[in-house]
Design a protein around this motif. Sequence first.
Motif, PDB file in Angstrom:
ATOM      1  N   GLU A  52       6.353  38.556 -48.001  1.00  0.00           N
ATOM      2  CA  GLU A  52       6.990  37.284 -48.334  1.00  0.00           C
ATOM      3  C   GLU A  52       6.089  36.471 -49.255  1.00  0.00           C
ATOM      4  O   GLU A  52       6.463  35.393 -49.689  1.00  0.00           O
ATOM      5  CB  GLU A  52       7.305  36.493 -47.056  1.00  0.00           C
ATOM      6  CG  GLU A  52       8.446  37.085 -46.247  1.00  0.00           C
ATOM      7  CD  GLU A  52       9.746  37.134 -47.040  1.00  0.00           C
ATOM      8  OE1 GLU A  52      10.138  36.113 -47.647  1.00  0.00           O
ATOM      9  OE2 GLU A  52      10.377  38.210 -47.058  1.00  0.00           O
ATOM     10  N   ASN A  53       4.890  36.990 -49.521  1.00  0.00           N
ATOM     11  CA  ASN A  53       3.908  36.274 -50.336  1.00  0.00           C
ATOM     12  C   ASN A  53       3.390  37.148 -51.475  1.00  0.00           C
ATOM     13  O   ASN A  53       2.214  37.501 -51.526  1.00  0.00           O
ATOM     14  CB  ASN A  53       2.730  35.821 -49.471  1.00  0.00           C
ATOM     15  CG  ASN A  53       3.164  35.002 -48.283  1.00  0.00           C
ATOM     16  OD1 ASN A  53       3.094  35.461 -47.153  1.00  0.00           O
ATOM     17  ND2 ASN A  53       3.622  33.805 -48.524  1.00  0.00           N
ATOM     18  N   PRO A  54       4.271  37.475 -52.447  1.00  0.00           N
ATOM     19  CA  PRO A  54       3.769  38.250 -53.588  1.00  0.00           C
ATOM     20  C   PRO A  54       2.768  37.439 -54.404  1.00  0.00           C
ATOM     21  O   PRO A  54       2.887  36.224 -54.530  1.00  0.00           O
ATOM     22  CB  PRO A  54       5.018  38.548 -54.417  1.00  0.00           C
ATOM     23  CG  PRO A  54       6.127  37.775 -53.830  1.00  0.00           C
ATOM     24  CD  PRO A  54       5.680  37.174 -52.543  1.00  0.00           C
ATOM     25  N   VAL A  55       1.764  38.141 -54.907  1.00  0.00           N
ATOM     26  CA  VAL A  55       0.738  37.545 -55.745  1.00  0.00           C
ATOM     27  C   VAL A  55       0.602  38.441 -56.973  1.00  0.00           C
ATOM     28  O   VAL A  55       0.548  39.662 -56.843  1.00  0.00           O
ATOM     29  CB  VAL A  55      -0.625  37.477 -55.021  1.00  0.00           C
ATOM     30  CG1 VAL A  55      -1.700  36.910 -55.936  1.00  0.00           C
ATOM     31  CG2 VAL A  55      -0.524  36.660 -53.739  1.00  0.00           C
ATOM     32  N   PHE A  56       0.566  37.832 -58.138  1.00  0.00           N
ATOM     33  CA  PHE A  56       0.402  38.595 -59.367  1.00  0.00           C
ATOM     34  C   PHE A  56      -0.970  38.277 -59.953  1.00  0.00           C
ATOM     35  O   PHE A  56      -1.310  37.123 -60.165  1.00  0.00           O
ATOM     36  CB  PHE A  56       1.524  38.281 -60.359  1.00  0.00           C
ATOM     37  CG  PHE A  56       2.858  38.694 -59.807  1.00  0.00           C
ATOM     38  CD1 PHE A  56       3.272  40.012 -59.894  1.00  0.00           C
ATOM     39  CD2 PHE A  56       3.670  37.777 -59.163  1.00  0.00           C
ATOM     40  CE1 PHE A  56       4.483  40.403 -59.348  1.00  0.00           C
ATOM     41  CE2 PHE A  56       4.886  38.160 -58.620  1.00  0.00           C
ATOM     42  CZ  PHE A  56       5.287  39.480 -58.710  1.00  0.00           C
ATOM     43  N   VAL A  57      -1.731  39.334 -60.174  1.00  0.00           N
ATOM     44  CA  VAL A  57      -3.062  39.194 -60.743  1.00  0.00           C
ATOM     45  C   VAL A  57      -2.916  39.187 -62.257  1.00  0.00           C
ATOM     46  O   VAL A  57      -2.333  40.117 -62.831  1.00  0.00           O
ATOM     47  CB  VAL A  57      -3.982  40.345 -60.291  1.00  0.00           C
ATOM     48  CG1 VAL A  57      -5.368  40.202 -60.912  1.00  0.00           C
ATOM     49  CG2 VAL A  57      -4.054  40.398 -58.768  1.00  0.00           C
ATOM     50  N   ALA A  58      -3.401  38.154 -62.896  1.00  0.00           N
ATOM     51  CA  ALA A  58      -3.377  38.045 -64.361  1.00  0.00           C
ATOM     52  C   ALA A  58      -4.819  38.109 -64.839  1.00  0.00           C
ATOM     53  O   ALA A  58      -5.650  37.303 -64.420  1.00  0.00           O
ATOM     54  CB  ALA A  58      -2.721  36.740 -64.791  1.00  0.00           C
ATOM     55  N   THR A  59      -5.103  39.072 -65.690  1.00  0.00           N
ATOM     56  CA  THR A  59      -6.483  39.274 -66.128  1.00  0.00           C
ATOM     57  C   THR A  59      -6.513  39.882 -67.524  1.00  0.00           C
ATOM     58  O   THR A  59      -5.537  40.473 -67.967  1.00  0.00           O
ATOM     59  CB  THR A  59      -7.245  40.174 -65.126  1.00  0.00           C
ATOM     60  OG1 THR A  59      -8.600  40.290 -65.525  1.00  0.00           O
ATOM     61  CG2 THR A  59      -6.600  41.543 -65.012  1.00  0.00           C
ATOM     62  N   ARG A  60      -7.649  39.727 -68.172  1.00  0.00           N
ATOM     63  CA  ARG A  60      -7.860  40.364 -69.475  1.00  0.00           C
ATOM     64  C   ARG A  60      -8.881  41.483 -69.363  1.00  0.00           C
ATOM     65  O   ARG A  60      -9.252  42.080 -70.356  1.00  0.00           O
ATOM     66  CB  ARG A  60      -8.343  39.336 -70.492  1.00  0.00           C
ATOM     67  CG  ARG A  60      -7.297  38.303 -70.820  1.00  0.00           C
ATOM     68  CD  ARG A  60      -7.793  37.415 -71.913  1.00  0.00           C
ATOM     69  NE  ARG A  60      -7.011  36.187 -71.913  1.00  0.00           N
ATOM     70  CZ  ARG A  60      -7.217  35.187 -72.714  1.00  0.00           C
ATOM     71  NH1 ARG A  60      -8.187  35.227 -73.587  1.00  0.00           N
ATOM     72  NH2 ARG A  60      -6.471  34.110 -72.660  1.00  0.00           N
ATOM     73  N   ARG A  61      -9.359  41.721 -68.162  1.00  0.00           N
ATOM     74  CA  ARG A  61     -10.335  42.790 -67.959  1.00  0.00           C
ATOM     75  C   ARG A  61      -9.861  43.699 -66.828  1.00  0.00           C
ATOM     76  O   ARG A  61      -8.963  43.357 -66.074  1.00  0.00           O
ATOM     77  CB  ARG A  61     -11.708  42.211 -67.660  1.00  0.00           C
ATOM     78  CG  ARG A  61     -11.765  41.412 -66.389  1.00  0.00           C
ATOM     79  CD  ARG A  61     -13.151  40.858 -66.160  1.00  0.00           C
ATOM     80  NE  ARG A  61     -13.247  40.293 -64.835  1.00  0.00           N
ATOM     81  CZ  ARG A  61     -14.052  39.307 -64.534  1.00  0.00           C
ATOM     82  NH1 ARG A  61     -14.804  38.773 -65.452  1.00  0.00           N
ATOM     83  NH2 ARG A  61     -14.112  38.853 -63.306  1.00  0.00           N
ATOM     84  N   ALA A  62     -10.497  44.846 -66.716  1.00  0.00           N
ATOM     85  CA  ALA A  62     -10.099  45.815 -65.691  1.00  0.00           C
ATOM     86  C   ALA A  62     -10.362  45.258 -64.300  1.00  0.00           C
ATOM     87  O   ALA A  62     -11.379  44.608 -64.055  1.00  0.00           O
ATOM     88  CB  ALA A  62     -10.874  47.110 -65.899  1.00  0.00           C
ATOM     89  N   THR A  63      -9.430  45.497 -63.411  1.00  0.00           N
ATOM     90  CA  THR A  63      -9.586  45.124 -62.008  1.00  0.00           C
ATOM     91  C   THR A  63      -8.831  46.132 -61.162  1.00  0.00           C
ATOM     92  O   THR A  63      -7.882  46.764 -61.628  1.00  0.00           O
ATOM     93  CB  THR A  63      -9.085  43.693 -61.729  1.00  0.00           C
ATOM     94  OG1 THR A  63      -9.363  43.377 -60.356  1.00  0.00           O
ATOM     95  CG2 THR A  63      -7.599  43.549 -61.951  1.00  0.00           C
ATOM     96  N   GLU A  64      -9.261  46.273 -59.943  1.00  0.00           N
ATOM     97  CA  GLU A  64      -8.626  47.207 -59.020  1.00  0.00           C
ATOM     98  C   GLU A  64      -7.619  46.512 -58.101  1.00  0.00           C
ATOM     99  O   GLU A  64      -6.972  47.167 -57.298  1.00  0.00           O
ATOM    100  CB  GLU A  64      -9.697  47.902 -58.166  1.00  0.00           C
ATOM    101  CG  GLU A  64     -10.644  48.759 -58.986  1.00  0.00           C
ATOM    102  CD  GLU A  64      -9.942  49.922 -59.671  1.00  0.00           C
ATOM    103  OE1 GLU A  64      -9.106  50.579 -59.027  1.00  0.00           O
ATOM    104  OE2 GLU A  64     -10.225  50.150 -60.860  1.00  0.00           O
ATOM    105  N   ILE A  65      -7.506  45.208 -58.216  1.00  0.00           N
ATOM    106  CA  ILE A  65      -6.599  44.465 -57.329  1.00  0.00           C
ATOM    107  C   ILE A  65      -5.167  44.692 -57.786  1.00  0.00           C
ATOM    108  O   ILE A  65      -4.830  44.474 -58.950  1.00  0.00           O
ATOM    109  CB  ILE A  65      -6.916  42.960 -57.329  1.00  0.00           C
ATOM    110  CG1 ILE A  65      -8.373  42.707 -56.973  1.00  0.00           C
ATOM    111  CG2 ILE A  65      -5.988  42.227 -56.355  1.00  0.00           C
ATOM    112  CD1 ILE A  65      -8.817  41.273 -57.202  1.00  0.00           C
TER     113      ILE A  65
END
Length: 135
Positions: A52-65
């Motif tokens: 019920e709590n989607p989170v979108f990771v916004a990044t300009r570099r590599a991440t594993e999240i």
Amino acid sequence: MIHHSNENTLLDDANSPEINRKLMSAISSDFVKVADALREASYQIRKRGFSENPVFVATRRATEIGQLLLGPNELAGNAWTYRASMLDEFVQRRLVGPESVELFRENYKNPDEFCCLFVIDGDFAGFVFIPFPED
């Protein structure tokens, strides 16, 4: 790690007005290009019962999240990478302390109207809620 305590609450430190403004400024023009795709992904995550709590990771570099949703230049020249995640992953990775989960849920905005982004930009990282553009 983000903890819930008198010194460091989830929204006071991670989303301090100064950091929040910097992150919002960095991401807002790109967000407009991908908002419809993120709104649909949020709906599907909730509809399918993943969270019920989607989170979108916004990044300009590599991440594993999270899982890759959109890479740079996939929609109308977006510059950022967007990855789909959820609160549970942030707890598992110890980015949100277990004691902060309830506070996070209390402050989580209506996902039909707002997108929850975890923005990583240089030395700054934090949660921001950006309203989806109205149709």
